[in-house]
Design a protein around this motif. Structure first.
Motif, PDB file in Angstrom:
ATOM      1  N   ASP A 127     -11.679   0.108  10.717  1.00  0.00           N
ATOM      2  CA  ASP A 127     -11.651   1.070   9.628  1.00  0.00           C
ATOM      3  C   ASP A 127     -10.435   1.989   9.699  1.00  0.00           C
ATOM      4  O   ASP A 127     -10.076   2.603   8.716  1.00  0.00           O
ATOM      5  N   GLY A 132     -11.016   5.660   8.671  1.00  0.00           N
ATOM      6  CA  GLY A 132     -11.236   5.895   7.242  1.00  0.00           C
ATOM      7  C   GLY A 132      -9.953   5.821   6.418  1.00  0.00           C
ATOM      8  O   GLY A 132     -10.009   5.804   5.187  1.00  0.00           O
ATOM      9  N   HIS A 133      -8.800   5.771   7.074  1.00  0.00           N
ATOM     10  CA  HIS A 133      -7.531   5.775   6.355  1.00  0.00           C
ATOM     11  C   HIS A 133      -7.294   4.477   5.584  1.00  0.00           C
ATOM     12  O   HIS A 133      -6.718   4.494   4.496  1.00  0.00           O
ATOM     13  N   THR A 187      -9.351   4.649   2.367  1.00  0.00           N
ATOM     14  CA  THR A 187      -8.747   5.645   1.479  1.00  0.00           C
ATOM     15  C   THR A 187      -7.485   5.083   0.842  1.00  0.00           C
ATOM     16  O   THR A 187      -7.257   5.263  -0.357  1.00  0.00           O
ATOM     17  N   ALA A 188      -6.665   4.387   1.631  1.00  0.00           N
ATOM     18  CA  ALA A 188      -5.440   3.794   1.095  1.00  0.00           C
ATOM     19  C   ALA A 188      -5.754   2.738   0.037  1.00  0.00           C
ATOM     20  O   ALA A 188      -5.078   2.660  -0.994  1.00  0.00           O
ATOM     21  N   ASN A 200      -8.411   2.657  -1.907  1.00  0.00           N
ATOM     22  CA  ASN A 200      -8.859   3.377  -3.107  1.00  0.00           C
ATOM     23  C   ASN A 200      -7.687   3.990  -3.857  1.00  0.00           C
ATOM     24  O   ASN A 200      -7.632   3.948  -5.089  1.00  0.00           O
ATOM     25  N   LEU A 201      -6.723   4.574  -3.123  1.00  0.00           N
ATOM     26  CA  LEU A 201      -5.548   5.162  -3.766  1.00  0.00           C
ATOM     27  C   LEU A 201      -4.707   4.083  -4.452  1.00  0.00           C
ATOM     28  O   LEU A 201      -4.208   4.294  -5.564  1.00  0.00           O
ATOM     29  N   GLN A 222      -6.368   3.159  -7.662  1.00  0.00           N
ATOM     30  CA  GLN A 222      -6.123   4.198  -8.667  1.00  0.00           C
ATOM     31  C   GLN A 222      -4.697   4.088  -9.212  1.00  0.00           C
ATOM     32  O   GLN A 222      -4.459   4.299 -10.408  1.00  0.00           O
ATOM     33  N   GLN A 241       0.750   8.584  -1.525  1.00  0.00           N
ATOM     34  CA  GLN A 241      -0.408   9.032  -0.747  1.00  0.00           C
ATOM     35  C   GLN A 241      -1.000   7.863   0.038  1.00  0.00           C
ATOM     36  O   GLN A 241      -1.396   8.025   1.195  1.00  0.00           O
ATOM     37  N   ALA A 242      -1.048   6.690  -0.593  1.00  0.00           N
ATOM     38  CA  ALA A 242      -1.575   5.500   0.090  1.00  0.00           C
ATOM     39  C   ALA A 242      -0.688   5.135   1.276  1.00  0.00           C
ATOM     40  O   ALA A 242      -1.197   4.768   2.345  1.00  0.00           O
ATOM     41  N   GLU A 271      -1.568   7.390   4.063  1.00  0.00           N
ATOM     42  CA  GLU A 271      -2.862   7.013   4.646  1.00  0.00           C
ATOM     43  C   GLU A 271      -2.718   5.796   5.557  1.00  0.00           C
ATOM     44  O   GLU A 271      -3.304   5.755   6.635  1.00  0.00           O
TER      45      GLU A 271
END
Length: 148
Positions: free
Chosen positions: A54, A57-58, A61-62, A64-65, A68, A133-134, A137
């Motif tokens: 995981d 969590g990064h 998150t990456a 998901n970014l 988006q 941002q990704a 992450e």
């Protein structure tokens, strides 16, 4: 009406229709940078999904970014009047650990978003910010859990 007047009227209408159609084609002309960015973002998601663990969590998150960012790219393409599916150059092959591949594709996407013309209703800049941002992450994930 004289025959010459009718021919002139028909010719004028056909010319106007042709020019209008050509202008419509130009309105959503090639957007190779946007299509390329979308493709690279999709490749990045695939690489990140293949990563082990995981990563604190990064990784998630990456992903998901990046998704988006894809949504913003699609809205930018639509805003500029482009067809949803369009030409994009094939991405260069990535060789190495999954997280490194992911950040490589994200960097390619960021470069293409910077190179894209116009702002596309703010969607290009929003996609670029999400992509950056990704990248952050993924780099944090690499520090936490390594590049694999």
């Amino acid at each position: 009406m004289p025959r010459a007047t009718i021919k002139l009227g028909i010719t004028s209408m056909l010319t106007a229709l042709t020019l209008a159609t050509a202008g419509a084609g130009i309105a959503h002309a090639d957007q190779p940078d946007m299509y390329g960015a979308r493709n690279d973002l999709q490749q990045a998601i695939g690489a990140l999904q293949a990563a082990q663990d995981d990563k604190g969590g990064h990784r998630v998150t990456a992903i998901n970014l990046a998704q988006q960012a894809i949504d913003q790219v699609n809205m930018g393409i639509e805003f500029a009047g482009g067809p949803f599916d369009g030409y994009f150059p094939p991405p260069p092959p990535q060789i190495g650990p999954a997280m490194n591949n992911g950040v490589g594709y994200l960097q390619l996407a960021a470069d293409e978003l910077r190179a894209a013309s116009e702002n596309k209703g703010g969607h290009r800049v929003a996609a670029l910010n999400l992509t950056e941002q990704a990248i952050d992450e993924v780099n944090q994930g690499i520090q936490v859990g390594g590049p694999f």
